[in-house]
Write an enzyme that holds these catalytic residues in place. Structure first.
Site, PDB file in Angstrom:
ATOM      1  N   GLY A 125       7.259  -2.051   0.297  1.00  0.00           N
ATOM      2  CA  GLY A 125       7.747  -0.739  -0.126  1.00  0.00           C
ATOM      3  C   GLY A 125       8.268  -0.790  -1.551  1.00  0.00           C
ATOM      4  O   GLY A 125       7.512  -0.702  -2.517  1.00  0.00           O
ATOM      5  N   GLY A 126       9.587  -0.963  -1.695  1.00  0.00           N
ATOM      6  CA  GLY A 126      10.247  -0.883  -2.999  1.00  0.00           C
ATOM      7  C   GLY A 126       9.575  -1.695  -4.090  1.00  0.00           C
ATOM      8  O   GLY A 126       9.360  -1.188  -5.208  1.00  0.00           O
ATOM      9  N   SER A 157      11.488  -5.628   2.904  1.00  0.00           N
ATOM     10  CA  SER A 157      12.154  -6.201   1.729  1.00  0.00           C
ATOM     11  C   SER A 157      11.436  -7.438   1.194  1.00  0.00           C
ATOM     12  O   SER A 157      12.080  -8.350   0.660  1.00  0.00           O
ATOM     13  CB  SER A 157      13.628  -6.489   2.023  1.00  0.00           C
ATOM     14  OG  SER A 157      14.307  -5.287   2.346  1.00  0.00           O
ATOM     15  N   GLU A 213       6.956  -5.226  10.933  1.00  0.00           N
ATOM     16  CA  GLU A 213       8.032  -4.754  10.064  1.00  0.00           C
ATOM     17  C   GLU A 213       9.315  -4.571  10.872  1.00  0.00           C
ATOM     18  O   GLU A 213       9.506  -3.509  11.501  1.00  0.00           O
ATOM     19  CB  GLU A 213       7.647  -3.410   9.432  1.00  0.00           C
ATOM     20  CG  GLU A 213       6.430  -3.487   8.546  1.00  0.00           C
ATOM     21  CD  GLU A 213       6.510  -2.473   7.413  1.00  0.00           C
ATOM     22  OE1 GLU A 213       6.464  -2.881   6.259  1.00  0.00           O
ATOM     23  OE2 GLU A 213       6.649  -1.271   7.698  1.00  0.00           O
ATOM     24  N   ASN A 269       3.307   0.301  -0.048  1.00  0.00           N
ATOM     25  CA  ASN A 269       3.594   1.582   0.593  1.00  0.00           C
ATOM     26  C   ASN A 269       4.511   2.347  -0.360  1.00  0.00           C
ATOM     27  O   ASN A 269       5.689   2.038  -0.462  1.00  0.00           O
ATOM     28  CB  ASN A 269       4.285   1.349   1.946  1.00  0.00           C
ATOM     29  CG  ASN A 269       4.756   2.651   2.570  1.00  0.00           C
ATOM     30  OD1 ASN A 269       4.338   3.730   2.150  1.00  0.00           O
ATOM     31  ND2 ASN A 269       5.620   2.547   3.575  1.00  0.00           N
ATOM     32  N   TRP A 270       3.918   3.316  -1.038  1.00  0.00           N
ATOM     33  CA  TRP A 270       4.681   4.032  -2.071  1.00  0.00           C
ATOM     34  C   TRP A 270       5.634   5.058  -1.470  1.00  0.00           C
ATOM     35  O   TRP A 270       6.466   5.609  -2.180  1.00  0.00           O
ATOM     36  CB  TRP A 270       3.722   4.710  -3.052  1.00  0.00           C
ATOM     37  CG  TRP A 270       2.968   3.769  -3.945  1.00  0.00           C
ATOM     38  CD1 TRP A 270       2.910   2.395  -3.855  1.00  0.00           C
ATOM     39  CD2 TRP A 270       2.172   4.122  -5.085  1.00  0.00           C
ATOM     40  NE1 TRP A 270       2.124   1.890  -4.853  1.00  0.00           N
ATOM     41  CE2 TRP A 270       1.655   2.930  -5.626  1.00  0.00           C
ATOM     42  CE3 TRP A 270       1.823   5.335  -5.680  1.00  0.00           C
ATOM     43  CZ2 TRP A 270       0.823   2.918  -6.746  1.00  0.00           C
ATOM     44  CZ3 TRP A 270       0.998   5.328  -6.791  1.00  0.00           C
ATOM     45  CH2 TRP A 270       0.504   4.127  -7.330  1.00  0.00           C
ATOM     46  N   LYS A 271       5.474   5.364  -0.199  1.00  0.00           N
ATOM     47  CA  LYS A 271       6.330   6.344   0.495  1.00  0.00           C
ATOM     48  C   LYS A 271       6.307   7.681  -0.265  1.00  0.00           C
ATOM     49  O   LYS A 271       5.294   8.036  -0.847  1.00  0.00           O
ATOM     50  CB  LYS A 271       7.742   5.803   0.652  1.00  0.00           C
ATOM     51  CG  LYS A 271       7.777   4.387   1.215  1.00  0.00           C
ATOM     52  CD  LYS A 271       9.138   3.982   1.675  1.00  0.00           C
ATOM     53  CE  LYS A 271       9.121   2.505   2.034  1.00  0.00           C
ATOM     54  NZ  LYS A 271      10.240   2.106   2.855  1.00  0.00           N
ATOM     55  N   GLU A 323       9.532   4.700   9.565  1.00  0.00           N
ATOM     56  CA  GLU A 323      10.126   5.960   9.079  1.00  0.00           C
ATOM     57  C   GLU A 323       9.488   7.156   9.774  1.00  0.00           C
ATOM     58  O   GLU A 323      10.155   8.159  10.021  1.00  0.00           O
ATOM     59  CB  GLU A 323       9.982   6.042   7.551  1.00  0.00           C
ATOM     60  CG  GLU A 323      10.944   5.071   6.864  1.00  0.00           C
ATOM     61  CD  GLU A 323      10.475   4.542   5.525  1.00  0.00           C
ATOM     62  OE1 GLU A 323       9.559   5.126   4.917  1.00  0.00           O
ATOM     63  OE2 GLU A 323      11.025   3.509   5.088  1.00  0.00           O
ATOM     64  N   HIS A 345       4.437   3.782  10.867  1.00  0.00           N
ATOM     65  CA  HIS A 345       5.549   3.240  10.077  1.00  0.00           C
ATOM     66  C   HIS A 345       6.870   3.639  10.734  1.00  0.00           C
ATOM     67  O   HIS A 345       7.000   4.737  11.279  1.00  0.00           O
ATOM     68  CB  HIS A 345       5.469   3.777   8.644  1.00  0.00           C
ATOM     69  CG  HIS A 345       6.389   3.064   7.726  1.00  0.00           C
ATOM     70  ND1 HIS A 345       7.723   3.376   7.635  1.00  0.00           N
ATOM     71  CD2 HIS A 345       6.190   2.025   6.876  1.00  0.00           C
ATOM     72  CE1 HIS A 345       8.303   2.568   6.767  1.00  0.00           C
ATOM     73  NE2 HIS A 345       7.387   1.728   6.288  1.00  0.00           N
ATOM     74  N   GLY A 363      13.702  -1.589   3.476  1.00  0.00           N
ATOM     75  CA  GLY A 363      14.488  -0.863   2.483  1.00  0.00           C
ATOM     76  C   GLY A 363      15.954  -1.265   2.455  1.00  0.00           C
ATOM     77  O   GLY A 363      16.777  -0.588   1.853  1.00  0.00           O
TER      78      GLY A 363
END
Ligand code: PEP
Length: 253
Positions: free
Chosen positions: A236-237, A215, A169, A9-11, A99, A97, A175
């Protein structure tokens, strides 16, 4: 049996030029390595979908979007329909998601509307569910993820479930660098599988891919992915670093 799916997930990171550079780096990292043990998906900003899809042609990497609107078309300034995402080259879409829930007013009902539209339009769905830290501390994680899952899947048919992946999640792990333990991840993925069993029966529950996200990184992926109920990761990251993403893909083989 169910497939492992490793999805990035590149956000809101990387415009088209940098997006293609990252795809080229991931291609280089996985070249000549075993990848058949999992599906690989990069969910990218909408402006990157077309160029990333072109760069992924002939590779095992599939492309996803990060959200979809529930209407087929019309006066919804700034939104994107399932048809538009498909035409640009997306095969998957992330829905619900945390966010989106936290910053953009997403509710279980809007998540359900998007899931229905995405599946009807021909996209595969990565449906995100997960509890807040205070919900875990109140010991209501099972109730929270069960409600999110049930409402999101309202009116989704057993046949459509073949195109649904669920990503567990925990919001407190996204994150933050704070990962759920493998036992916690396995337990809640198992709870979600039981909810699916109640909704659709054992065969569909056993066939549905349930990812862990929060994470996940090159160092902890192998242990998380070794758990019975964890069938992949939403990352993500670490998905923005080609060597780390490739290490997670390797851990899923
Ligand atoms: C995510 O955004 O879905 C996610 C899991 O992020 P991170 O891996 O950075 O925690």
């Amino acid at each position: 049996m169910r497939r492992y799916v490793i999805a990035g997930n590149w956000k809101m990171n990387l415009g088209p030029k940098k997006a293609v550079e990252l795809i080229e780096a991931i291609k280089e990292e996985i070249k000549g390595k075993e990848t058949a043990g999992c599906d690989i998906v990069c969910c990218v900003p909408a402006v990157d979908i077309a160029v990333v899809a072109a760069a992924c042609e002939g590779t095992p990497i599939k492309v996803g979007a990060e959200n979809v609107h529930w209407a087929e078309k019309g006066a919804f300034t700034g939104e994107l329909s399932a048809d538009m995402l498909l035409e640009a080259g997306a095969e998957y879409v992330i829905i619900g998601h945390s966010e989106r829930r936290q910053y953009f007013g997403e509710t279980d009902l809007t998540v359900n509307a998007r899931v229905k539209a995405a599946l009807a339009g021909g996209l595969k769905v990565i449906l995100c569910v997960g509890e807040l830290l205070n919900e875990r501390e109140l010991d209501i994680t099972a109730e929270v993820v069960a409600k999110q899952t049930k409402v999101a899947l309202k009116d989704i048919t057993p046949e459509q479930m073949a195109n649904v992946i669920i990503a567990y999640e925990p919001v407190w792990a996204i994150g933050t660098g704070r990962t759920a333990t493998s036992a916690q991840a396995d337990e809640v993925c198992g709870i979600i599988r039981n909810v699916l069993c109640g909704l659709y029966g054992e065969n569909i529950a056993e066939a549905t891919t349930i990812q862990y996200g929060g994470s996940m990184n090159a160092g902890n992926a192998a242990e998380l992915l070794s758990m019975d109920n964890v069938d992949g990761g939403l990352i993500g990251g670490a998905s923005l670093k080609a060597p780390d993403f490739a290490t997670i893909i390797a851990a899923a083989q």
